[in-house]
Each structure stands twice: as structure tokens, then as C-alpha cells.
Design a protein around this motif. Structure first.
Motif, mmCIF file in Angstrom:
data_model
loop_
_atom_site.group_PDB
_atom_site.id
_atom_site.type_symbol
_atom_site.label_atom_id
_atom_site.label_comp_id
_atom_site.label_asym_id
_atom_site.label_seq_id
_atom_site.Cartn_x
_atom_site.Cartn_y
_atom_site.Cartn_z
ATOM 1 N N ALA A 1 68.184 23.052 75.654
ATOM 2 C CA ALA A 1 68.068 23.221 74.201
ATOM 3 C C ALA A 1 67.337 22.049 73.550
ATOM 4 C CB ALA A 1 69.443 23.383 73.573
ATOM 5 N N VAL A 2 67.513 20.867 74.086
ATOM 6 C CA VAL A 2 66.882 19.683 73.500
ATOM 7 C C VAL A 2 65.421 19.553 73.928
ATOM 8 C CG1 VAL A 2 66.971 17.157 73.491
ATOM 9 C CG2 VAL A 2 69.053 18.460 73.205
ATOM 10 N N MET B 1 64.698 27.655 65.168
ATOM 11 C CA MET B 1 65.226 26.306 65.045
ATOM 12 C C MET B 1 66.741 26.334 64.824
ATOM 13 S SD MET B 1 64.254 23.232 65.111
ATOM 14 C CE MET B 1 64.397 21.610 64.493
ATOM 15 N N GLU B 2 67.201 27.250 63.976
ATOM 16 C CA GLU B 2 68.631 27.348 63.711
ATOM 17 C C GLU B 2 69.396 27.772 64.959
ATOM 18 O OE1 GLU B 2 70.659 26.544 61.156
ATOM 19 O OE2 GLU B 2 68.871 25.564 60.375
ATOM 20 N N ASN B 3 68.819 28.684 65.752
ATOM 21 C CA ASN B 3 69.478 29.114 66.982
ATOM 22 C C ASN B 3 69.645 27.945 67.941
ATOM 23 O OD1 ASN B 3 69.707 31.738 66.144
ATOM 24 N ND2 ASN B 3 67.848 32.421 67.168
ATOM 25 N N ARG B 4 68.646 27.088 67.996
ATOM 26 C CA ARG B 4 68.714 25.925 68.882
ATOM 27 C C ARG B 4 69.814 24.969 68.441
ATOM 28 N NH1 ARG B 4 63.898 21.887 69.337
ATOM 29 N NH2 ARG B 4 65.359 20.514 68.387
ATOM 30 N N ARG B 5 69.908 24.714 67.147
ATOM 31 C CA ARG B 5 70.969 23.839 66.632
ATOM 32 C C ARG B 5 72.344 24.430 66.884
ATOM 33 N NH1 ARG B 5 68.634 22.427 60.739
ATOM 34 N NH2 ARG B 5 66.838 21.219 61.435
ATOM 35 N N THR B 6 72.463 25.727 66.685
ATOM 36 C CA THR B 6 73.740 26.400 66.917
ATOM 37 C C THR B 6 74.118 26.324 68.385
ATOM 38 O OG1 THR B 6 73.238 27.905 65.097
ATOM 39 C CG2 THR B 6 74.996 28.554 66.589
ATOM 40 N N THR B 7 73.150 26.535 69.268
ATOM 41 C CA THR B 7 73.418 26.445 70.707
ATOM 42 C C THR B 7 73.866 25.040 71.083
ATOM 43 O OG1 THR B 7 71.800 28.167 71.175
ATOM 44 C CG2 THR B 7 72.400 26.731 73.003
ATOM 45 N N ILE B 8 73.186 24.032 70.561
ATOM 46 C CA ILE B 8 73.551 22.645 70.853
ATOM 47 C C ILE B 8 74.961 22.344 70.361
ATOM 48 C CG2 ILE B 8 73.036 20.240 70.259
ATOM 49 C CD1 ILE B 8 70.042 21.051 70.286
ATOM 50 N N THR B 9 75.277 22.774 69.145
ATOM 51 C CA THR B 9 76.601 22.525 68.576
ATOM 52 C C THR B 9 77.697 23.194 69.396
ATOM 53 O OG1 THR B 9 75.644 22.365 66.364
ATOM 54 C CG2 THR B 9 78.020 22.763 66.506
ATOM 55 N N LEU B 10 77.497 24.472 69.723
ATOM 56 C CA LEU B 10 78.509 25.202 70.484
ATOM 57 C C LEU B 10 78.688 24.629 71.892
ATOM 58 C CD1 LEU B 10 77.667 28.842 69.370
ATOM 59 C CD2 LEU B 10 79.653 27.479 68.705
ATOM 60 N N ALA B 11 77.587 24.257 72.542
ATOM 61 C CA ALA B 11 77.679 23.672 73.884
ATOM 62 C C ALA B 11 78.397 22.322 73.843
ATOM 63 C CB ALA B 11 76.291 23.522 74.500
ATOM 64 N N LEU B 12 78.160 21.533 72.802
ATOM 65 C CA LEU B 12 78.872 20.256 72.655
ATOM 66 C C LEU B 12 80.366 20.477 72.446
ATOM 67 C CD1 LEU B 12 76.547 17.984 70.494
ATOM 68 C CD2 LEU B 12 77.473 17.480 72.751
ATOM 69 N N VAL C 1 78.067 30.793 72.418
ATOM 70 C CA VAL C 1 76.826 30.436 73.129
ATOM 71 C C VAL C 1 76.184 31.696 73.697
ATOM 72 C CG1 VAL C 1 75.913 29.258 75.169
ATOM 73 C CG2 VAL C 1 77.487 28.062 73.668
ATOM 74 N N VAL C 2 77.000 32.573 74.267
ATOM 75 C CA VAL C 2 76.486 33.831 74.820
ATOM 76 C C VAL C 2 75.867 34.674 73.716
ATOM 77 C CG1 VAL C 2 77.132 35.995 75.947
ATOM 78 C CG2 VAL C 2 78.106 33.850 76.741
ATOM 79 N N GLY C 3 76.556 34.781 72.585
ATOM 80 C CA GLY C 3 76.049 35.587 71.476
ATOM 81 C C GLY C 3 74.745 35.072 70.915
ATOM 82 N N VAL C 4 74.646 33.773 70.707
ATOM 83 C CA VAL C 4 73.412 33.182 70.170
ATOM 84 C C VAL C 4 72.270 33.354 71.161
ATOM 85 C CG1 VAL C 4 72.334 30.991 69.502
ATOM 86 C CG2 VAL C 4 74.605 31.564 68.656
ATOM 87 N N ALA C 5 72.548 33.146 72.442
ATOM 88 C CA ALA C 5 71.502 33.309 73.458
ATOM 89 C C ALA C 5 71.042 34.759 73.545
ATOM 90 C CB ALA C 5 72.004 32.828 74.813
ATOM 91 N N ALA C 6 71.979 35.697 73.456
ATOM 92 C CA ALA C 6 71.604 37.111 73.500
ATOM 93 C C ALA C 6 70.765 37.475 72.282
ATOM 94 C CB ALA C 6 72.854 37.983 73.563
ATOM 95 N N PHE C 7 71.144 36.982 71.120
ATOM 96 C CA PHE C 7 70.374 37.241 69.911
ATOM 97 C C PHE C 7 68.964 36.673 70.029
ATOM 98 C CE2 PHE C 7 68.950 35.836 65.689
ATOM 99 C CZ PHE C 7 68.882 37.073 65.054
ATOM 100 N N ARG C 8 68.875 35.461 70.546
ATOM 101 C CA ARG C 8 67.567 34.821 70.692
ATOM 102 C C ARG C 8 66.712 35.557 71.712
ATOM 103 N NH1 ARG C 8 66.020 28.703 72.406
ATOM 104 N NH2 ARG C 8 63.854 28.911 71.856
ATOM 105 N N PHE C 9 67.327 36.009 72.790
ATOM 106 C CA PHE C 9 66.593 36.713 73.834
ATOM 107 C C PHE C 9 66.103 38.069 73.345
ATOM 108 C CE2 PHE C 9 66.316 39.175 77.823
ATOM 109 C CZ PHE C 9 65.421 38.361 78.501
ATOM 110 N N LEU C 10 66.923 38.759 72.580
ATOM 111 C CA LEU C 10 66.577 40.102 72.112
ATOM 112 C C LEU C 10 65.658 40.095 70.900
ATOM 113 C CD1 LEU C 10 70.028 41.835 72.537
ATOM 114 C CD2 LEU C 10 68.024 42.030 74.012
ATOM 115 N N LYS C 11 65.614 38.975 70.191
ATOM 116 C CA LYS C 11 64.739 38.864 69.031
ATOM 117 C C LYS C 11 63.276 38.916 69.513
ATOM 118 C CE LYS C 11 64.371 34.997 66.669
ATOM 119 N NZ LYS C 11 64.649 33.876 65.761
#
Length: 136
Positions: A61-62, A1-12, A120-130
Motif C-alpha cells: 500500500a505504501v 487515494m482514499e482506498n489506499r489510506r483506508t487499507t493502510i489504516t485497517l492493516a495497522l 481490508v477484504v472489502g476495500v480491496a474487493a471494491f478497489r479490484f472491481l472498480k
């Protein structure tokens, strides 16, 4: 959930920064500021991908239905962030190649957008590798 919020914030942040001044050009006492939109209209048509990709990232993300498909919901922001960071870095290199007669400098809004795109790249990579989420 936190990764999604972070992705939304960074993309905005990246999306909003596209419409704010990126480059400041000064010659003598006159100055001019160019936004990402101005640069895209001025022949750098590939820059139009930046707001488009950020909107796609926001939609993915939404969307609640993509929650089960972790790989897709992490791959879209990863690819969008990499392309955005590449395009913004290319603009940075163009600004650095300008002649010394006309002073060109990048604004803080540009740097905020670039750092957010890399985020955004870092959060997505973290989410993908998790690993997969554990269901209880």
C-alpha cells in the motif's frame, strides 16, 4: 487515494491488535489474558501469518510504484485479509469450543482486529472491481 489510506489504516489496526489481548480466561477468581502472540507461541503457529501478511499489505500500500498495477495492489490486500480473517475466525471457534468449567471470552481487541481484517477484504474487493482510473 482514499482506498489506499483506508487499507493502510485497517492493516495497522489488525497488526496492532495482534499484540493486544484476544482471549480472557477465567477460573474462579483468577483471570488470564492471552494475546495473539501468546496464542501463536502456544502451538497455533499459523497465527504468525497475521502480522506478516499485514506488513506485506502495508508495504504494497505504501509503495508508490505499484500505483499503476491496480490488480496486484488490490489482490495482495484481498488475499492477506481473507487469510487473516480465516485464521482469526478459527481462533474464535476454538474459544467457543472450550468447556463450561473454564470461562473463555474474546476481548474487544480481537473483535476490532477481525472487523478490520474483513474491512481490508472489502476495500480491496471494491478497489479490484472498480473500473480503471480515467486519465485526463
Amino acid at each position: 487515494m482514499e482506498n489506499r489510506r483506508t487499507t493502510i489504516t485497517l492493516a495497522l489496526i489488525v497488526f496492532i491488535c495482534f499484540f493486544l489481548p484476544w482471549v480472557q480466561v477465567s477460573c474462579g477468581s483468577s483471570t488470564s489474558r492471552l494475546t495473539g502472540v501468546d496464542l501463536a507461541r502456544d502451538g497455533h503457529n499459523s497465527l504468525w501469518l497475521i502480522p506478516l501478511l499485514m506488513l506485506v499489505i502495508l508495504l504494497v500500500a505504501v509503495a508508490r510504484g505499484w500505483k499503476e498495477r491496480r490488480q496486484i495492489s488490490a489482490l495482495v490486500p484481498f488475499i492477506g485479509g481473507v487469510v487473516t480473517a480465516f485464521l482469526m475466525n478459527r481462533e474464535r471457534m476454538r474459544a467457543d469450543d472450550s468447556s463450561g468449567l473454564v470461562a473463555v471470552r474474546l476481548t474487544g481487541w480481537f473483535w476490532l482486529g477481525l472487523v478490520s481484517a474483513i474491512g481490508v477484504v472489502g476495500v480491496a474487493a471494491f478497489r479490484f472491481l472498480k473500473g480503471p482510473e480515467k486519465t485526463s
